[in-house]
Design a protein around this motif. Structure first.
Motif, PDB file in Angstrom:
ATOM      1  N   ALA A 193       0.837  -1.203   0.000  1.00  0.00           N
ATOM      2  CA  ALA A 193       0.000   0.000   0.000  1.00  0.00           C
ATOM      3  C   ALA A 193       0.870   1.250   0.000  1.00  0.00           C
ATOM      4  O   ALA A 193       0.565   2.237  -0.676  1.00  0.00           O
ATOM      5  CB  ALA A 193      -0.932  -0.016   1.210  1.00  0.00           C
ATOM      6  N   ASP A 194       1.974   1.210   0.752  1.00  0.00           N
ATOM      7  CA  ASP A 194       2.898   2.354   0.766  1.00  0.00           C
ATOM      8  C   ASP A 194       3.556   2.529  -0.601  1.00  0.00           C
ATOM      9  O   ASP A 194       3.809   3.654  -1.041  1.00  0.00           O
ATOM     10  CB  ASP A 194       3.979   2.156   1.833  1.00  0.00           C
ATOM     11  N   GLY A 195       3.852   1.413  -1.261  1.00  0.00           N
ATOM     12  CA  GLY A 195       4.433   1.487  -2.591  1.00  0.00           C
ATOM     13  C   GLY A 195       3.471   2.114  -3.584  1.00  0.00           C
ATOM     14  O   GLY A 195       3.865   2.935  -4.420  1.00  0.00           O
ATOM     15  N   VAL A 196       2.204   1.745  -3.476  1.00  0.00           N
ATOM     16  CA  VAL A 196       1.175   2.329  -4.349  1.00  0.00           C
ATOM     17  C   VAL A 196       1.085   3.835  -4.108  1.00  0.00           C
ATOM     18  O   VAL A 196       0.933   4.623  -5.045  1.00  0.00           O
ATOM     19  CB  VAL A 196      -0.187   1.664  -4.116  1.00  0.00           C
ATOM     20  N   ALA A 197       1.205   4.230  -2.847  1.00  0.00           N
ATOM     21  CA  ALA A 197       1.153   5.661  -2.520  1.00  0.00           C
ATOM     22  C   ALA A 197       2.265   6.425  -3.221  1.00  0.00           C
ATOM     23  O   ALA A 197       2.076   7.564  -3.677  1.00  0.00           O
ATOM     24  CB  ALA A 197       1.247   5.843  -1.002  1.00  0.00           C
ATOM     25  N   VAL A 198       3.449   5.809  -3.328  1.00  0.00           N
ATOM     26  CA  VAL A 198       4.568   6.443  -4.026  1.00  0.00           C
ATOM     27  C   VAL A 198       4.232   6.597  -5.507  1.00  0.00           C
ATOM     28  O   VAL A 198       4.484   7.642  -6.115  1.00  0.00           O
ATOM     29  CB  VAL A 198       5.855   5.615  -3.850  1.00  0.00           C
TER      30      VAL A 198
END
Length: 218
Positions: A193-198
């Motif tokens: 999810a954090d990667g998607v945010a990036v």
């Protein structure tokens, strides 16, 4: 076994298209600007909790900036460019004002002929263009183990098609995420999810330009 996998892929694609149609049927007639996210597992949100896929996070990010836009998730895990081409008409039933096209990762992972990827993406872009719908094309890189020659040919497909169809171009969908273990699931391929945010943060400027084009075409 190969035929069985192909049959399963077709069933999954049909199910995804059916869900998109149900979503559209239940949407209000005066829905806000609608962005279709056509892609594979990177679009679908493979391995992520509900509400954390790229379309979900992008819609929230736009809303946070006061931009009303509905992002339709038309991602199917395991889909190749051929799979996306096969279900394009179903996906377009959502009547989008703009399209984010993210396909090709599985073509590269399987070492498929870049010429085939080019034909499929070209056909998708042509169909969408004939409808007067602006596109943001997300590029992809091939796995390094396939060699430099293959990688260069594969990468070139996306850039040249973006130029041909006057599509907005984001060279590498996983930019800033690929290779960072802290931003990927255990498989090392799919973002957390954090990667998607990036990804959302980095692609946002182009999404805004896409919406400007969409608004101009209304």
């Amino acid at each position: 076994m190969k035929r069985r996998r192909t049959a399963i892929s077709r069933v999954l694609a049909s199910l995804a298209a059916f869900l998109v149609l149900l979503y559209v049927a239940g949407a209000p007639a005066d829905a806000e600007t609608r962005i279709l996210g056509l892609g594979d597992s990177l679009m679908a949100g493979y391995g992520l909790p509900p509400g954390e896929s790229f379309p979900d996070q992008l819609q929230r990010a736009l809303a946070a900036e006061g931009i009303e836009a509905e992002v339709v998730n038309a991602g199917v895990s395991g889909d190749t460019s051929a799979g996306g081409r096969a279900r394009l008409d179903w996906a377009l039933a959502s009547d989008p004002h703009a399209v984010i096209l993210e396909l090709g990762a599985n073509d590269g992972l399987r070492g498929l002929d870049p010429a085939e990827t080019r034909r499929n993406l070209d056909a998708i872009l042509t169909t969408v263009g004939e409808r007067g719908v602006p596109v943001l094309l997300a590029g992809m890189l091939a796995p390094p183990n396939l060699g430099q020659e293959y990688g260069t040919e594969f990468e070139t497909v996306f850039r040249e098609l973006a130029e041909k169809h006057d599509a907005l171009f984001y060279p590498f969908f996983l930019d800033g995420v690929a290779g960072d273990a802290s931003l990927n699931l255990a498989d090392g391929i799919h973002p957390t999810a954090d990667g998607v945010a990036v990804i959302v943060e980095r692609i946002m400027p182009l999404v805004k330009r896409l919406l400007t084009r969409a608004t101009a075409g209304k």
